[in-house]
Structures are given as structure tokens and as C-alpha cells.
Design a protein around this motif. Structure first.
Motif, PDB file in Angstrom:
ATOM      1  N   SER A   1      35.812 117.345  68.735  1.00  0.00           N
ATOM      2  CA  SER A   1      35.187 116.706  69.900  1.00  0.00           C
ATOM      3  C   SER A   1      35.886 115.407  70.279  1.00  0.00           C
TER       4      SER A   1
ATOM      5  N   ASP B   1      36.264 116.781  62.570  1.00  0.00           N
ATOM      6  CA  ASP B   1      35.478 117.940  62.982  1.00  0.00           C
ATOM      7  C   ASP B   1      36.355 119.078  63.488  1.00  0.00           C
TER       8      ASP B   1
ATOM      9  N   THR C   1      29.664 111.605  67.385  1.00  0.00           N
ATOM     10  CA  THR C   1      30.841 111.544  68.263  1.00  0.00           C
ATOM     11  C   THR C   1      30.638 110.529  69.391  1.00  0.00           C
TER      12      THR C   1
ATOM     13  N   ASP D   1      35.326 110.021  62.920  1.00  0.00           N
ATOM     14  CA  ASP D   1      34.217 110.848  63.411  1.00  0.00           C
ATOM     15  C   ASP D   1      34.055 112.045  62.477  1.00  0.00           C
TER      16      ASP D   1
HETATM   17 MG    MG Z   1      30.414 115.301  66.703  1.00  0.00          MG
END
Ligand code: MG
Ligand code: ATP
Length: 212
Positions: free
Chosen positions: A43, A39, A16, A80
Motif C-alpha cells: 500500500s 506489506d 498505512t 509500515d
Molecule cells: Mg496497511
């Protein structure tokens, strides 16, 4: 458009941090940029919510349930990925990317898992055929530290030198709480530390731009 996937099955290796800072670098460079978060912890999306309105804009894409299209004209897409994906899921994400970035920490516990991950990546067709590149980024390095030397040896051993080496800096976490990256002017761009940190990213940014 260049699509960059940041992935490693290992948790906490800096996916991230690298994804958000890459998106920040592209946006700051005047490129229309989107950041896709796969995710469940969201995040990257949480970070984007903290991003000040005056900072270079980054489009948010929520890819937790399914892949969605970015708005037209996007020039850089950063994805990500979460830790602990199944290889099948990694493969699906690789289909959405042009380049795969694998962060790796100087830790004995990360070596085995990175070795296995890189081997399995090599079995995925577009990577095996050299159509999509895999770039290793050594993250959280401390100079002249034993673990850092060990990591260099490990990367040599698996025949994949790091394309960039990022030092361990408290600044990343500090800036993240403000939705910022080391590339944003609000981050004290003129400071010597800021300049040193951005210099560490240059080989990675260049390698990505080489794909254009
Ligand atoms: Mg992460
Ligand atoms: N170069 C760095 N210097 C200092 N701290 C770092 C660096 N890279 C990452 N960190 C810190 O390490 C922690 C984990 O980083 P990050 O959340 O980016 O990893 P991740 O791979 O996305 O984790 P997860 O697998 O949970 O998604 C965070 O607290 C982050 O601030």
C-alpha cells in the motif's frame, strides 16, 4: 536518524494512513525521509508511486522480502507493517525501529486484540527495558460518540493513554489517491480543516521528535 514503526496485528486500523502521513510530515518539514513497506499489498509503495514529482520527496524501501538499507543521510525512517504478523516478525521489525506506534480504532472488536498486542509488545526486551517507547494513537474518532468515549476508558484501563487522537476524516482517503498527505501544500494547507487536522498530529510529531 529516528526510525518509527507503525504496527498492530489488527487490520484496517490506520497503519498505512499514519505511516504515509508521518512520512509526509517529516519530508515537508525538510527532513530526508524514507518509507519502508513490509506489506505484500504494497500500500505504501503504491501510494508513493502516485506522489507528484513536486511534492516533498520520500524514498521508497521495499521490505517485503528483506530489510534493505536506506540511502545515507536519511533522517526519518517510517516503517509500515502489515496486519496479521507473527510476534516473531514484529520483534524483528522492532529491532529496526526506535519508536513503535500502535493505531487503535474505537471499536469493541479492536479492544481485545490491542490489549493482547500491547501486552505482548511489553514482553519484547527493548520495550520491557524502556529502551524503545510504544505510543498509542487513537484513530478515526468521532466527537461525542459512544465508541470514542469507550476507547478512552479502555486506554485508561490498560494504562496507556493515547499520545494523539485523530478524527475520522474523508480527506485522508481523498489525498491518498493523489499520493498526498494532510501536510502537503497541494492538500489545501491553508484551509481551516487542514489546519485542524494537522493540529491533531502535533502531539505525535512532538513525541517522535523527543526521541531525537
Ligand atoms: Mg496497511
Ligand atoms: N483517520 C481516518 N479517517 C478516515 N479514514 C481513515 C482514517 N484512518 C484510516 N482511514 C481509512 O481506513 C481504511 C484503512 O486504513 P489503512 O489502510 O491506513 O489501515 P491499515 O491498518 O494500513 O490496513 P491493513 O491492515 O490492511 O494494512 C482506509 O480506507 C483509510 O482511508
Amino acid at each position: 536518524m529516528i526510525r518509527v514503526l507503525v504496527t498492530n496485528l489488527k487490520g484496517g486500523c490506520g497503519k498505512t494512513t499514519i505511516a504515509t502521513n508521518l512520512a509526509g510530515a517529516f519530508a515537508r518539514g525538510g527532513l530526508a525521509t524514507a518509507l519502508a513497506d513490509v506489506d505484500r499489498q504494497q500500500s505504501s509503495l503504491e501510494w508513493l508511486k502516485l506522489r507528484p514529482a513536486e511534492a516533498a520527496a520520500i524514498q521508497a524501501l521495499d521490505w517485503r522480502k528483506s530489510v534493505s538499507d536506506e540511502s545515507s543521510g536519511v533522517q526519518r525512517l517510517v516503517i509500515d507493517a502489515p496486519a496479521n504478523l507473527r510476534m516473531k516478525e514484529v520483534e524483528l521489525l522492532i529491532a529496526q525501529a526506535d519508536i513503535v506506534i500502535v493505531p487503535v480504532l474505537p471499536s469493541i472488536f479492536d479492544e481485545g486484540s490491542t490489549r493482547r498486542f500491547v501486552r505482548r509488545l511489553d514482553e519484547i526486551k527493548p520495550i520491557r527495558k524502556g529502551k524503545k517507547g510504544v505510543l498509542l494513537v487513537a484513530n478515526r474518532l468521532r466527537s461525542r460518540n459512544r465508541a470514542t468515549q469507550r476507547l478512552e476508558m479502555f486506554l485508561g484501563e490498560i494504562g496507556m493513554p493515547a499520545v494523539a487522537r485523530l478524527a475520522d476524516r474523508a480527506l485522508y482517503a481523498e489525498l491518498a489517491t493523489q499520493g498526498l498527505t494532510v501536510f502537503d501544500p497541494q492538500a489545501g494547507r491553508a484551509s481551516l480543516q487542514g489546519e485542524q487536522i494537522r493540529a491533531e498530529w502535533r502531539p505525535l510529531l512532538r513525541a517522535i521528535e523527543d526521541e531525537a
